[in-house]
Design a protein around this motif. Structure first.
Motif, mmCIF file in Angstrom:
data_model
loop_
_atom_site.group_PDB
_atom_site.id
_atom_site.type_symbol
_atom_site.label_atom_id
_atom_site.label_comp_id
_atom_site.label_asym_id
_atom_site.label_seq_id
_atom_site.Cartn_x
_atom_site.Cartn_y
_atom_site.Cartn_z
ATOM 1 N N SER A 17 2.440 -2.199 -0.012
ATOM 2 C CA SER A 17 2.988 -1.496 1.148
ATOM 3 C C SER A 17 3.606 -0.168 0.718
ATOM 4 C CB SER A 17 4.042 -2.364 1.841
ATOM 5 O OG SER A 17 3.489 -3.572 2.312
ATOM 6 N N ALA A 18 4.388 -0.203 -0.360
ATOM 7 C CA ALA A 18 5.027 1.017 -0.848
ATOM 8 C C ALA A 18 3.978 2.052 -1.253
ATOM 9 C CB ALA A 18 5.930 0.685 -2.029
ATOM 10 N N TYR A 19 2.928 1.602 -1.929
ATOM 11 C CA TYR A 19 1.893 2.524 -2.389
ATOM 12 C C TYR A 19 1.162 3.165 -1.204
ATOM 13 C CZ TYR A 19 -1.774 4.327 -5.466
ATOM 14 O OH TYR A 19 -2.632 5.143 -6.154
ATOM 15 N N ALA A 20 0.821 2.335 -0.210
ATOM 16 C CA ALA A 20 0.150 2.867 0.975
ATOM 17 C C ALA A 20 1.047 3.854 1.711
ATOM 18 C CB ALA A 20 -0.253 1.718 1.904
ATOM 19 N N LEU A 21 2.335 3.552 1.808
ATOM 20 C CA LEU A 21 3.262 4.435 2.507
ATOM 21 C C LEU A 21 3.421 5.766 1.781
ATOM 22 C CD1 LEU A 21 5.878 1.725 3.476
ATOM 23 C CD2 LEU A 21 4.724 3.224 5.107
ATOM 24 N N VAL A 22 3.544 5.723 0.460
ATOM 25 C CA VAL A 22 3.669 6.962 -0.312
ATOM 26 C C VAL A 22 2.410 7.810 -0.155
ATOM 27 C CG1 VAL A 22 3.726 7.855 -2.679
ATOM 28 C CG2 VAL A 22 5.389 6.142 -1.958
ATOM 29 N N ARG A 23 1.250 7.160 -0.173
ATOM 30 C CA ARG A 23 -0.012 7.902 0.005
ATOM 31 C C ARG A 23 -0.069 8.567 1.388
ATOM 32 N NH1 ARG A 23 -4.891 6.340 0.055
ATOM 33 N NH2 ARG A 23 -5.971 7.345 -1.712
ATOM 34 N N GLN A 24 0.603 7.959 2.373
ATOM 35 C CA GLN A 24 0.586 8.497 3.734
ATOM 36 C C GLN A 24 1.746 9.450 4.006
ATOM 37 O OE1 GLN A 24 -0.245 5.436 6.779
ATOM 38 N NE2 GLN A 24 -1.144 4.171 5.184
ATOM 39 N N GLY A 25 2.497 9.800 2.949
ATOM 40 C CA GLY A 25 3.502 10.839 3.088
ATOM 41 C C GLY A 25 4.934 10.378 3.284
ATOM 42 N N PHE A 26 5.195 9.082 3.232
ATOM 43 C CA PHE A 26 6.560 8.573 3.408
ATOM 44 C C PHE A 26 7.332 8.621 2.087
ATOM 45 C CE2 PHE A 26 4.163 6.552 6.798
ATOM 46 C CZ PHE A 26 5.026 6.589 7.883
ATOM 47 N N GLU A 27 8.648 8.644 2.201
ATOM 48 C CA GLU A 27 9.546 8.368 1.077
ATOM 49 C C GLU A 27 9.879 6.877 1.143
ATOM 50 O OE1 GLU A 27 10.675 10.666 -1.117
ATOM 51 O OE2 GLU A 27 9.717 12.394 -0.156
ATOM 52 N N VAL A 28 9.989 6.221 -0.013
ATOM 53 C CA VAL A 28 10.156 4.763 -0.045
ATOM 54 C C VAL A 28 11.279 4.373 -0.986
ATOM 55 C CG1 VAL A 28 9.061 2.563 -0.661
ATOM 56 C CG2 VAL A 28 7.737 4.320 0.535
ATOM 57 N N THR A 29 12.063 3.399 -0.562
ATOM 58 C CA THR A 29 12.980 2.685 -1.450
ATOM 59 C C THR A 29 12.546 1.234 -1.458
ATOM 60 O OG1 THR A 29 14.834 4.154 -0.926
ATOM 61 C CG2 THR A 29 15.367 2.010 -1.903
ATOM 62 N N LEU A 30 12.253 0.698 -2.633
ATOM 63 C CA LEU A 30 11.817 -0.693 -2.759
ATOM 64 C C LEU A 30 12.920 -1.490 -3.444
ATOM 65 C CD1 LEU A 30 8.316 -2.013 -3.571
ATOM 66 C CD2 LEU A 30 10.253 -2.946 -4.809
#
Length: 413
Positions: A17-30
C-alpha cells in the motif's frame, strides 16, 4: 501540496500500500509494532502467487467436509471452539457464505483483484526494475490423488484458455520430481508465479526509504485511534500522539483491536504453517509450484529452499506453532518428495492469516471520512497485495479505479 497517508501495519499489505501510494504521489508514514518489517504473517508464507486459484474457503459442502476432517488426526483443518464471541460471529458468517452461488460470486471478485495484482507487480518489476526477491514465472500444477476430485476439477476448475488438464504421465513429464507419487492427474497453469514474500517486503522497504516520501516508524504499537465526529485525528503511540490526514488500517487481524464506534471488522486469524527446506546439489526439488489437492499442501521452490505450506487452524489468537501439525506436514512432504531437500534442517514457521468469513478482503472507505481499510486477505495476502495497494491509492486520490470495486468495498458502519 501532496496529501500524507499514515498506514498501520508493516507486512506485505501495508508495504505494498505504501509503495503504491508513493508511486501515485502521496507522502506516507508507515507504523509497525514490531522492530522489523514483514516479520509476522508475511515472513514465511507459501510463496505461490496463484492468481487463477483464488476460490474462497467458504463453499457448499465445506461444513460437512470440515466435520469429517475434524474426526481425523491428519486433517488439514483444525477447529477448537472457544468461549469467544469473535470466533462464533466469524463462524456464523462463514457458514452463511457456504453456498455455491455465493462462492462463485466471491471467487469472481477475487479473480478480478488477483489479475490486477499480477499486472501491477509486472509494472513495478518492469518500470521500477524491482527485483531481489526470487521472483519467477514457473507455472503451477495442481495434482490429484483421487479420481473423483480430479474429474470434478476437469469439469469445474479448468479454464481451457489458460489451463491444461494433464494425465499422470503428462504430470510426471512436466515435473520429473513427481517421480512415483500416486497422482492420477493434474491441472497446469503456465503463467503462475512464485517469489519470497519476506524478500519482497525488504525490497519495498528499501525503495520506500530511498524515495524520500516515506517515513517508517518501527517498534511503535498503536494503542488507540483518536477521532472527532466522522474523522480520525491522530493515533496514540503511548509517548505521543501522531496527527493523521488519512489513516489506513493494514495491521492484519490485530486491526480489530483498534476499536472505533460503529466500526466492526469481521476478521479472525486462520493459523497456517510452513517449512523452509534447504536444497543442496544432491537434491531434486520441484521447479514448478505444486498443490497436492487432496492433502491441501503447497510446494514452491524459492531460491535454494523448498517452501512447504499447509493447514488452517481456527484456534484463537495464539501464534505459537503446534509441533504436531508441523510434524504431520513434514512427514507428508517427505513421503511425497523424499529427495526434495534436507527436511532435518527445515526452518519451521506459523503465521496468523487475517480472514473475513467470505474470503474477500476489505479495501476502501469507512464511515470515517479519512479512515481506510486494506484488510482480510487470508492466505492470499501476497497474491493480492499489489492490486490492493493500487486500488487503495486510487480511492484515496479520488480517481477512477483500475477495476470494478463491486464486492470489495467494506460493508462497515
Amino acid at each position: 501540496m501532496s496529501q500524507r497517508v499514515c498506514i498501520i501495519g508493516g507486512g506485505v499489505i501495508g508495504l505494498a500500500s505504501a509503495y503504491a501510494l508513493v508511486r501515485q504521489g502521496f507522502e506516507v508514514t508507515l507504523v509497525e509494532a514490531q522492530d522489523s518489517l514483514g516479520s509476522q504473517t508475511s515472513f514465511a508464507n507459501g510463496g505461490q502467487l496463484s492468481y487463477r486459484y483464488v476460490a474462497p474457503l467458504a463453499d457448499a459442502g465445506v461444513p460437512w467436509q470440515a466435520l469429517g476432517w475434524m474426526l481425523k488426526g491428519d486433517s488439514p483443518l483444525k477447529l477448537r471452539p472457544r468461549l469467544d464471541p469473535a470466533q462464533w460471529r466469524w463462524m456464523a458468517g462463514f457458514l452463511g457464505a457456504c453456498r455455491r452461488s455465493v462462492n462463485q460470486r466471491n471467487g469472481a471478485h477475487l479473480l478480478r483483484l488477483a489479475l490486477l495484482s499480477q499486472a501491477t507487480l509486472q509494472g513495478w518489476r518492469e518500470e521500477d526494475h524491482l527485483q531481489g526477491f526470487d521472483w519467477r514465472r514457473n507455472g503451477k500444477l495442481v495434482t490429484f490423488r483421487e479420481s473423483a476430485s480430479f474429474e470434478h476439477a476437469r469439469h469445474n476448475l479448468a479454464d481451457r484458455h489458460r489451463q491444461q488438464v494433464l494425465s499422470a504421465a503428462e504430470c510426471a513429464a512436466l515435473e520429473p520430481a513427481l517421480g512415483d507419487v500416486p497422482f492420477v492427474g493434474g491441472i497446469y497453469t503456465a503463467d503462475e508465479e512464485v517469489a519470497d514474500c519476506h524478500g519482497f517486503c525488504q525490497q519495498l522497504a528499501a525503495r520506500l526509504r530511498a524515495s524520500g516520501r516515506c517515513e517508517i516508524l518501527l517498534g511503535q504499537r498503536v494503542r488507540a485511534i483518536r477521532h472527532a465526529g466522522d474523522r480520525v485525528q491522530a493515533i496514540d503511540l503511548g509517548d505521543y500522539q501522531l496527527p493523521v490526514e488519512h489513516l489506513v488500517l493494514a495491521a492484519g487481524h490485530r486491526s480489530a483491536d483498534l476499536r472505533l464506534p460503529g466500526l466492526h471488522l469481521p476478521l479472525y486469524p486462520l493459523k497456517g504453517y510452513s517449512l523452509s527446506v534447504p536444497i543442496g546439489p544432491q537434491h531434486r526439488a520441484p521447479e514448478i509450484s505444486l498443490t497436492d489437492y487432496n492433502r491441501k499442501i503447497v510446494y514452491a521452490r524459492i531460491g535454494q529452499q523448498l517452501r512447504v505450506a499447509a493447514m488452517v487452524d481456527i484456534v484463537g489468537f495464539d501464534p505459537a506453532p503446534d509441533p504436531g501439525r508441523l510434524a504431520l506436514m513434514r512427514r507428508q512432504a517427505a513421503e511425497s518428495f523424499a529427495n526434495a531437500g534436507d527436511y532435518a534442517a527445515a526452518v519451521e514457521w506459523a503465521g496468523m492469516r487475517p480472514a473475513t468469513p467470505s474470503g474477500v478482503p476489505l479495501i476502501g472507505a469507512t464511515a470515517y471520512r479519512n479512515l481506510w481499510l486494506n484488510l482480510g486477505h487470508g492466505a492470499l495476502g501476497f497474491t493480492l497485495a499489489c492490486g490492493s495497494g493500487q486500488l487503495l491509492g486510487e480511492l484515496i486520490g479520488q480517481r477512477s479505479t483500475s477495476i470494478d470495486m463491486q464486492g470489495l468495498t467494506p460493508r462497515v458502519a
